[in-house]
Write an enzyme that holds these catalytic residues in place. Structure first.
Site, PDB file in Angstrom:
ATOM      1  N   CYS A  46       0.921  -1.278  -0.158  1.00  0.00           N
ATOM      2  CA  CYS A  46      -0.039   0.195  -0.071  1.00  0.00           C
ATOM      3  C   CYS A  46       0.868   1.179  -0.070  1.00  0.00           C
ATOM      4  CB  CYS A  46      -0.893  -0.072   1.122  1.00  0.00           C
ATOM      5  SG  CYS A  46      -1.863   1.434   1.526  1.00  0.00           S
ATOM      6  N   CYS A  49       0.340   3.468   3.341  1.00  0.00           N
ATOM      7  CA  CYS A  49       0.798   2.585   4.747  1.00  0.00           C
ATOM      8  C   CYS A  49       1.896   1.663   4.696  1.00  0.00           C
ATOM      9  CB  CYS A  49      -0.489   2.393   5.507  1.00  0.00           C
ATOM     10  SG  CYS A  49      -0.970   0.624   5.218  1.00  0.00           S
ATOM     11  N   CYS A  95      -7.094  -1.163   1.123  1.00  0.00           N
ATOM     12  CA  CYS A  95      -6.249  -1.601   2.146  1.00  0.00           C
ATOM     13  C   CYS A  95      -6.920  -1.830   3.334  1.00  0.00           C
ATOM     14  CB  CYS A  95      -5.019  -0.824   2.124  1.00  0.00           C
ATOM     15  SG  CYS A  95      -3.695  -1.124   3.619  1.00  0.00           S
ATOM     16  N   CYS A  98      -5.461   0.785   6.268  1.00  0.00           N
ATOM     17  CA  CYS A  98      -5.629   1.939   6.258  1.00  0.00           C
ATOM     18  C   CYS A  98      -6.793   2.660   5.618  1.00  0.00           C
ATOM     19  CB  CYS A  98      -4.314   2.763   5.826  1.00  0.00           C
ATOM     20  SG  CYS A  98      -4.076   2.936   3.866  1.00  0.00           S
ATOM     21  N   CYS A 118      -8.150  -5.410 -10.038  1.00  0.00           N
ATOM     22  CA  CYS A 118      -7.598  -4.480 -11.066  1.00  0.00           C
ATOM     23  C   CYS A 118      -7.660  -3.133 -10.271  1.00  0.00           C
ATOM     24  CB  CYS A 118      -9.020  -3.960 -11.943  1.00  0.00           C
ATOM     25  SG  CYS A 118      -8.601  -2.780 -13.230  1.00  0.00           S
TER      26      CYS A 118
HETATM   27 FE    FE Z   1      -2.651   0.966   3.552  1.00  0.00          FE
END
Ligand code: FE
Length: 130
Positions: A46, A49, A95, A98, A118
């Site tokens: 991510c 984060c 995610c 976060c 995607c």
């Molecule tokens: Fe994240």
């Protein structure tokens, strides 16, 4: 489920485009991300984060212009919501840590899952295997 990142203060410094995609559920232009063509072994985290979300093991070329995976690194890494932003129901993925928006998952991927995650390259940070 989170509509917005729950802890944006812990986010890394984001570009305007990353902020638009991760925090405002934007979509980057197709073929805009260099990660669409990334073929090295490694992990995709991510961009907000740093949590590891995808690996090269599950990446494939869907032809869509967005980085595509048939599975996340583990199921618990991602959260899902349903959005109707373009007139019909799509499953949005983010995610789980976060809340940063990743993209959508569609039921037209390859075996073994039949899923196509995607993902916006702007939402990811690639770390090549040493
Ligand atoms: Fe994240």
């Amino acid at each position: 489920m989170n509509d917005k990142p729950s802890d944006t203060k812990n986010q890394k410094t984001l570009s305007a485009e990353q902020h638009r995609v991760l925090n405002e559920k934007g979509t980057e232009r197709a073929f805009a991300s260099p990660l669409n063509d990334e073929k090295r072994e490694g992990v995709y985290a991510c961009a907000a984060c740093g949590t590891q979300l995808f690996t090269s093991e599950h990446k494939y070329d869907s032809g869509s212009g967005w980085p595509s995976f048939y599975a996340p690194i583990e199921d618990s890494a991602l959260g899902q919501t349903t959005d109707h932003d373009i007139g019909y129901a799509r499953t949005e993925v983010h995610c789980a840590k976060c809340g940063g928006h990743m993209g959508h998952v569609f039921p037209d991927g390859p075996k073994p899952t039949g899923l196509r995650f995607c993902v916006n390259g702007a939402s990811l940070e690639f770390k090549a295997k040493d």
